[in-house]
Scaffold this motif. Structure first.
Motif, PDB file in Angstrom:
ATOM      1  N   ASP A 136     -16.154 -20.546  24.138  1.00 36.12           N
ATOM      2  CA  ASP A 136     -15.055 -21.489  24.372  1.00 36.12           C
ATOM      3  C   ASP A 136     -13.699 -20.836  24.120  1.00 36.12           C
ATOM      4  OD1 ASP A 136     -16.892 -23.422  24.984  1.00 36.12           O
ATOM      5  OD2 ASP A 136     -16.831 -24.379  22.997  1.00 36.12           O
ATOM      6  N   VAL A 137     -13.627 -20.014  23.073  1.00 34.13           N
ATOM      7  CA  VAL A 137     -12.377 -19.327  22.744  1.00 34.13           C
ATOM      8  C   VAL A 137     -11.961 -18.408  23.889  1.00 34.13           C
ATOM      9  CG1 VAL A 137     -11.355 -17.570  21.226  1.00 34.13           C
ATOM     10  CG2 VAL A 137     -12.584 -19.524  20.247  1.00 34.13           C
ATOM     11  N   ILE A 183      -9.178 -23.907  18.686  1.00 33.70           N
ATOM     12  CA  ILE A 183      -7.775 -23.616  18.943  1.00 33.70           C
ATOM     13  C   ILE A 183      -7.239 -22.610  17.936  1.00 33.70           C
ATOM     14  CG2 ILE A 183      -5.472 -24.603  19.119  1.00 33.70           C
ATOM     15  CD1 ILE A 183      -7.414 -25.364  21.378  1.00 33.70           C
ATOM     16  N   ARG A 184      -7.606 -22.759  16.668  1.00 34.04           N
ATOM     17  CA  ARG A 184      -7.149 -21.835  15.632  1.00 34.04           C
ATOM     18  C   ARG A 184      -7.695 -20.424  15.888  1.00 34.04           C
ATOM     19  NH1 ARG A 184      -3.184 -20.364  12.253  1.00 34.04           N
ATOM     20  NH2 ARG A 184      -3.957 -19.503  10.290  1.00 34.04           N
ATOM     21  N   TRP A 185      -8.962 -20.318  16.258  1.00 36.47           N
ATOM     22  CA  TRP A 185      -9.556 -19.014  16.553  1.00 36.47           C
ATOM     23  C   TRP A 185      -8.832 -18.360  17.728  1.00 36.47           C
ATOM     24  CZ3 TRP A 185     -13.495 -16.081  14.318  1.00 36.47           C
ATOM     25  CH2 TRP A 185     -14.147 -16.666  13.219  1.00 36.47           C
ATOM     26  N   ALA A 186      -8.612 -19.129  18.775  1.00 32.67           N
ATOM     27  CA  ALA A 186      -7.942 -18.569  19.951  1.00 32.67           C
ATOM     28  C   ALA A 186      -6.524 -18.106  19.609  1.00 32.67           C
ATOM     29  CB  ALA A 186      -7.908 -19.610  21.065  1.00 32.67           C
ATOM     30  N   SER A 187      -5.832 -18.894  18.806  1.00 31.28           N
ATOM     31  CA  SER A 187      -4.452 -18.554  18.449  1.00 31.28           C
ATOM     32  C   SER A 187      -4.383 -17.289  17.605  1.00 31.28           C
ATOM     33  CB  SER A 187      -3.801 -19.728  17.708  1.00 31.28           C
ATOM     34  OG  SER A 187      -3.739 -20.875  18.534  1.00 31.28           O
ATOM     35  N   ARG A 216      -8.643 -16.564  28.324  1.00 35.39           N
ATOM     36  CA  ARG A 216      -8.517 -16.137  29.722  1.00 35.39           C
ATOM     37  C   ARG A 216      -7.493 -17.004  30.455  1.00 35.39           C
ATOM     38  NH1 ARG A 216      -9.177 -12.258  32.679  1.00 35.39           N
ATOM     39  NH2 ARG A 216     -10.588 -13.045  34.279  1.00 35.39           N
ATOM     40  N   GLU A 217      -7.493 -18.283  30.114  1.00 37.43           N
ATOM     41  CA  GLU A 217      -6.530 -19.185  30.743  1.00 37.43           C
ATOM     42  C   GLU A 217      -5.115 -18.886  30.263  1.00 37.43           C
ATOM     43  OE1 GLU A 217      -5.648 -23.995  31.103  1.00 37.43           O
ATOM     44  OE2 GLU A 217      -7.626 -23.276  30.446  1.00 37.43           O
ATOM     45  N   ARG A 218      -4.971 -18.562  28.976  1.00 38.79           N
ATOM     46  CA  ARG A 218      -3.645 -18.280  28.416  1.00 38.79           C
ATOM     47  C   ARG A 218      -3.127 -16.895  28.811  1.00 38.79           C
ATOM     48  NH1 ARG A 218      -3.993 -19.910  22.001  1.00 38.79           N
ATOM     49  NH2 ARG A 218      -4.249 -22.184  22.196  1.00 38.79           N
ATOM     50  N   MET A 219      -4.015 -15.897  28.760  1.00 43.40           N
ATOM     51  CA  MET A 219      -3.570 -14.509  28.838  1.00 43.40           C
ATOM     52  C   MET A 219      -3.918 -13.817  30.152  1.00 43.40           C
ATOM     53  SD  MET A 219      -4.693 -13.419  24.949  1.00 43.40           S
ATOM     54  CE  MET A 219      -3.915 -11.806  25.014  1.00 43.40           C
ATOM     55  N   GLY A 220      -4.787 -14.416  30.932  1.00 43.82           N
ATOM     56  CA  GLY A 220      -5.177 -13.781  32.183  1.00 43.82           C
ATOM     57  C   GLY A 220      -5.878 -12.459  31.947  1.00 43.82           C
TER      58      GLY A 220
END
Length: 715
Positions: free
Chosen positions: A327-328, A439-443, A333-337
């Motif tokens: 999920d992260v 969300i925290r992991w992704a950030s 991928r959506e945020r950073m491409g």
């Protein structure tokens, strides 16, 4: 026997043989003639056989050889001590006996380099270097053979895999006698007990039979806390075997306070007295067991040499929480491409992680940036740690969390779950995150991936403050734990009148020494024609006692089996299981009783009961469609020893026990005593029928007449 008089035979054999001059044909001829004309008597032959057996056994050879080596080491240590031991490699031996490391898990997974196998292998490699200790190695072969000692050279040369291949190709027929020094310790750090109840019991019996202090490393309590993560009855089997280990171990080793609390809660649940618990620190080193690069390792180095990546070490398993990382990476991928870092998972796919792995591989949104690697050698894993941007370890539960320490040992940022033991490893140097907060992991991953300054600052803090624990230090912790004081656990005592079940969850298993197969719902089978029960009474019986057993045998219907019952080496009765006529219905479990005179119970309040059969049939001899070649002795479901004056109708007593009904799979509404005649043999139950043959007193005859059958159950 004619021997040469020119060598040491006379010293070894004495006057039990004839001697001749081997260089003189006349002397040889005369000696042979004399031996032919005056053969030795049967008594002399028996004396010779006993002499050879006692003086030239392997047991005595091992004992005397070890004594010589111990004396040499002791004298060498004294010399070194007098000289100040400058630069000496030997130190005076401690006051302890042998340290025996059980390497069963390693032996059965010799090519595996991860997880518990790595722990066992690393500790073995360090122990073998300790010249101040007498270190030996054993592994569990099978029910029939038991434990076998592994030569030290196999561990020193790291050739256990080749040794096992050769050993398992041999047809071993009997157990090898192993002799250990007094005050010796056996250590089990592997996982073999987790699903193998035979091994768990044999380990306990092996330690007790050789008077060894048993120390077990408890890695974690995952199957007990999260049984839903495992298929079928895995959790139930694990709990049953864990209870066996806790009941019999003298000392428990743990990595964390989290595991200590979990084990204590488990022991309380099963009403088990906790053994002494010692906390040790697990090493942070990857190690270099496999220095030769694998093709997979070489390809990984080539591919990721110029690609930024986050490393996650550990097979894909529900517990490791790789669903969160999936999920992260969707978020990243959506945020950073294409600037999103790659996720490298080292450890392959575990048995319940296949669906997670399939989704990662099939989802076109992330499959170009998620890589699942297997068969990565140690040097390549080291390289991946060094080149990674950071590591991620979102596990839901661990006994320790080895990849966390490995990451910090490489000076790398570790984003770790804040659950269980992982927050104990290095809380100030680990970025601890809720394992459900995607969300925290992704950030955090995006932050460290895009900010080289933040990454460099955190890495410098880790390198300056994290102290790496080596496998040598972990081994030192274990040796120190063995030398520490240990609380004495009260011996398991038997109270007269207690009904002891030996099947699943039954406390009666603690009274069974080596020689029984693993627990089944109804009870246990003896491994041979001898089934033994060992009892230490809480109070000395003040009168004769009655032994009652609920038992069965495996045999063809036309065969007759007899079981001689011995109490402290004295015959007290004979049980007979007769042939069954064609069409005659027979009960599966029978109640067998015998009177044991009070005077034969040892002064130390011990009673050793042996049920010795005249034959044991193999399963496939009875059920021809089965391939099971095991020969099964008596099948024991439950037993009881009670005062003779209080002995009543055992069938009625057993029928009131819910645990016995559960073992026999009989509903509570079934009136067992009333139903027995309908489901057992039609002829009247009399001693002369052959089901019970009386013991040493008239009281036995009276009791034999009260025998009743229990209902048929599934073996």
């Amino acid at each position: 026997m004619v021997l040469s008089d020119r060598s040491g035979e006379c010293e070894y054999i004495g006057d039990r043989a004839r001697y001749c001059d081997p260089s003189c044909s006349d002397s040889l001829r005369d000696a042979v003639r004399e031996a032919w004309d005056e053969p030795i008597t049967p008594a002399q032959a028996l004396d010779l056989a006993n002499h050879v057996k006692e003086q030239f056994s392997w047991e005595k050879h091992v004992q005397q050889t070890r004594a010589v080596y111990d004396e040499v080491l002791h004298r060498f240590a004294e010399i070194r001590t007098k000289e100040g031991n400058k630069g000496g490699i030997f130190a005076a031996k401690t006051g302890h006996g042998d340290i025996i490391l059980d390497v069963t898990t390693w032996a059965n997974n010799a090519n595996m380099l991860s997880g518990i196998v790595r722990v066992e292998r690393s500790i073995g490699a360090e122990l073998i270097k300790r010249m101040d200790l007498s270190v030996r190695f054993v592994f569990y072969h099978s029910n029939e053979i038991g434990f076998i000692e592994i030569p030290r050279e196999v561990i020193i040369k790291d050739i256990l895999n080749a040794y096992m291949v050769r050993l398992m190709s041999q047809k071993l027929k009997k157990k090898n006698a192993i002799i250990f020094s007094d005050n010796s310790n056996i250590i089990s750090v592997g996982s073999s007990w987790m699903l193998n109840s035979d091994y768990a019991m044999e380990l306990a019996h092996f330690a007790r039979g050789h008077k060894l202090t048993l120390t077990v490393l408890m890695h974690d309590m995952t199957p007990a806390l999260f049984p839903h993560w495992y298929e079928g009855n895995y959790g139930e089997r694990w709990e049953r075997n864990c209870a066996i280990i806790l009941e019999h171990t003298n000392r428990l080793l743990v990595y964390s306070e989290s595991t200590r609390r979990d084990v204590s809660a488990f022991a309380e649940k099963y009403d088990i007295t906790m053994p002494t618990v010692a906390k040790i620190r697990l090493a942070d080193e990857v190690g270099t067991f496999e220095s030769k690069s694998t093709p997979e390792g070489m390809r990984a180095q080539e591919f990721f040499r110029s690609r930024p990546f986050v490393l996650s070490v550990g097979g894909i398993h529900l517990r490791k929480n790789y669903g969160l990382l999936y999920d992260v990476w969707l978020i990243l991928r959506e945020r950073m491409g294409d600037a999103c870092p790659h996720l490298v998972i080292v450890g392959g796919v575990s048995w319940n992680g296949a669906e997670t792995a399939r989704v990662m591989r099939d989802d076109p949104k992330v499959n170009s940036h998620i890589h699942i690697l297997d068969n990565i050698d140690d040097s390549s894993l080291d390289w991946l740690y060094d080149k990674a941007l950071m590591t991620a370890y979102p596990s839901l539960y661990e006994g320790w969390g080895l990849p966390v320490g490995e990451s910090l040992a490489h000076g790398k940022i570790c984003l770790s779950s804040n659950r269980s033991s992982m927050k104990e490893i290095a809380p100030d140097l680990t970025d601890l995150i809720d394992p459900f907060d995607r969300i925290r992991w992704a950030s955090m991953i995006q932050h460290y991936s895009t900010s080289s300054t933040s990454r460099a600052t955190r890495e410098a803090e880790i390198r300056e403050n994290f102290t790496v624990t080596s496998w040598s230090e972990t081994t030192d912790h274990i040796v120190e734990a063995l030398a520490a004081e240990m609380k004495v656990r009260a011996a398991t005592v038997y109270n007269l009148g207690d009904v002891a079940l030996v099947g699943n969850h039954g406390e009666g298993a603690s009274y069974l020494p080596s020689g029984w197969y693993g627990s089944e719902v109804w009870g246990r089978w003896a491994k041979s024609t001898i089934g033994t029960i060992e009892l230490r009474f809480a109070h000395v019986p003040d009168e004769d006692v009655v032994l009652t057993v609920l038992a069965k045998v495996l045999k063809p219907s036309h065969e007759r089996l007899r079981y001689e019952v011995r109490a402290n080496d004295r015959v007290v009765g004979l049980w007979e299981f007769p042939p069954v006529a064609v069409g005659e219905e027979t009960a599966d479990l029978l109640i067998n009783r015998v009177v044991i005179p009070q005077e034969i119970i040892n002064k130390d309040d011990c009673l050793v009961i042996e049920m010795i059969g005249d034959h044991a049939f193999a399963v496939r001899e009875v059920f021809h469609s089965f391939e099971d070649a095991r020969r099964l002795g008596i099948g024991l479901s439950a037993f009881m020893v009670e005062r003779r004056s209080q002995a009543g109708d055992a069938a009625i007593l057993f029928s009131t026990r819910e645990d016995i009904r559960a073992a026999l799979q009989v509903e509570p509404s079934v009136d067992l005593p009333r139903r027995l005649p309908k489901r057992s043999i039609v002829p009247p139950l009399r001693p002369t029928r052959g089901y019970m043959i009386s013991g040493p007193s008239a009281e036995s005859d009276r009791l034999m007449g009260e025998m009743a059958f229990m209902p048929k159950t599934t073996a």
